[in-house]
Write a protein that holds these residues in place. Sequence first.
Motif, mmCIF file in Angstrom:
data_model
loop_
_atom_site.group_PDB
_atom_site.id
_atom_site.type_symbol
_atom_site.label_atom_id
_atom_site.label_comp_id
_atom_site.label_asym_id
_atom_site.label_seq_id
_atom_site.Cartn_x
_atom_site.Cartn_y
_atom_site.Cartn_z
ATOM 1 N N CYS A 1 59.236 6.826 11.277
ATOM 2 C CA CYS A 1 58.485 6.974 12.536
ATOM 3 C C CYS A 1 59.365 6.483 13.680
ATOM 4 C CB CYS A 1 57.192 6.161 12.490
ATOM 5 S SG CYS A 1 55.997 6.729 11.263
ATOM 6 N N VAL A 2 59.325 7.207 14.755
ATOM 7 C CA VAL A 2 60.029 6.808 15.971
ATOM 8 C C VAL A 2 58.992 6.565 17.051
ATOM 9 C CG1 VAL A 2 61.747 7.421 17.689
ATOM 10 C CG2 VAL A 2 62.059 8.151 15.313
ATOM 11 N N TYR A 3 58.943 5.336 17.561
ATOM 12 C CA TYR A 3 57.931 4.981 18.559
ATOM 13 C C TYR A 3 58.566 4.033 19.568
ATOM 14 C CZ TYR A 3 53.278 3.954 20.414
ATOM 15 O OH TYR A 3 52.176 3.838 21.223
ATOM 16 N N GLY A 4 58.455 4.400 20.825
ATOM 17 C CA GLY A 4 59.011 3.548 21.876
ATOM 18 C C GLY A 4 60.505 3.358 21.764
ATOM 19 N N GLY A 5 61.201 4.379 21.229
ATOM 20 C CA GLY A 5 62.642 4.283 21.097
ATOM 21 C C GLY A 5 63.113 3.500 19.883
ATOM 22 N N ARG A 6 62.203 3.027 19.044
ATOM 23 C CA ARG A 6 62.560 2.274 17.847
ATOM 24 C C ARG A 6 62.123 3.026 16.598
ATOM 25 N NH1 ARG A 6 61.212 -4.013 18.193
ATOM 26 N NH2 ARG A 6 62.597 -3.865 16.374
ATOM 27 N N THR A 7 62.792 2.741 15.480
ATOM 28 C CA THR A 7 62.528 3.423 14.213
ATOM 29 C C THR A 7 61.813 2.484 13.254
ATOM 30 O OG1 THR A 7 64.498 4.796 14.494
ATOM 31 C CG2 THR A 7 63.582 4.660 12.288
ATOM 32 N N TYR A 8 60.766 3.010 12.575
ATOM 33 C CA TYR A 8 59.985 2.212 11.629
ATOM 34 C C TYR A 8 59.853 2.979 10.315
ATOM 35 C CZ TYR A 8 58.718 -0.169 15.956
ATOM 36 O OH TYR A 8 58.761 -0.832 17.153
ATOM 37 N N CYS B 1 50.196 -1.788 15.260
ATOM 38 C CA CYS B 1 50.480 -0.392 14.921
ATOM 39 C C CYS B 1 51.027 -0.298 13.501
ATOM 40 C CB CYS B 1 51.486 0.214 15.906
ATOM 41 S SG CYS B 1 50.948 0.174 17.627
ATOM 42 N N ARG B 2 50.968 0.952 12.975
ATOM 43 C CA ARG B 2 51.447 1.199 11.614
ATOM 44 C C ARG B 2 52.020 2.603 11.511
ATOM 45 N NH1 ARG B 2 47.899 0.395 6.058
ATOM 46 N NH2 ARG B 2 49.341 1.430 4.632
ATOM 47 N N CYS B 3 53.153 2.706 10.827
ATOM 48 C CA CYS B 3 53.785 3.999 10.563
ATOM 49 C C CYS B 3 53.139 4.585 9.321
ATOM 50 C CB CYS B 3 55.293 3.820 10.368
ATOM 51 S SG CYS B 3 56.154 5.338 9.872
ATOM 52 N N GLU B 4 52.376 5.661 9.482
ATOM 53 C CA GLU B 4 51.651 6.250 8.370
ATOM 54 C C GLU B 4 52.529 7.225 7.586
ATOM 55 O OE1 GLU B 4 48.898 5.183 7.400
ATOM 56 O OE2 GLU B 4 48.188 4.045 9.117
ATOM 57 N N ALA B 5 51.989 7.694 6.439
ATOM 58 C CA ALA B 5 52.753 8.560 5.546
ATOM 59 C C ALA B 5 53.088 9.901 6.185
ATOM 60 C CB ALA B 5 51.983 8.778 4.244
#
Length: 232
Positions: free
Chosen positions: A104-111, A125-129
């Motif tokens: 997941c890419v959110y706010g310029g960061r990778t999760y 927040c949570r990076c879902e499948a």
Amino acid sequence: MSGHGLCVSLALLSLTSGTASEYSTKFDTDYEFGDYRGKWCMDDHGFVYNIGETYYPSPTACPCTCTEEGPLCIQPQCPRIHPRCTRIAYKSCCPVCQAVSKVCVYGGRTYKVLEEFMLSPCEKCRCEANREVYCTVAECPALHCVNPTYEPHQCCPVCKNGPNCFAGSAVIPAGVRVEVDQQTVCFCSYKDGTWETHQQATCERRKQPNGADGTSEQMVETRLVPEVDVIP
């Protein structure tokens, strides 16, 4: 060889040469394409299409219709590409996603998938499948005071001085009876069925005895509210 035989041989040779020359000329003419416009269309691989047929000039080209004026090509409405597509190929004029990012890419960061992170003290927040990020905002509990404070790195306000309420414009603690003046005693009351205090205290006024027969003083329950300036 006699003269008559020589003449016959020359005649046959002349006839044979003329026939061979005429046959060779027709053979070459059959393989001359010439101007094909108005007759058919050809794609990049040399395949021929008749007037009215729809074809793709190349694997990545838009579909075209063969007309007498030449190929008529139209851009179709292509499906939307996944926002996290990392490899795109073109098929039949439209882009096709061949690989999607597994993070997941959110706010310029990778999760990573199923990774949880905090945007703020109140937002989790949570990076879902499905590679989408879903966030929730914390719900703060009901307060039992009228003067809460906000602590650093905490989402919800807290009652640093414990439960309290207003007695007029003064703040008094809950659980005790407080003499506001010589004739008034106030205390914080709770809402029915909860431990949540009312913002305004419940107050009782002492009523002095009227006679000299030793009648004890009486208490009259009332509510004190902050004074409000009256606009004339």
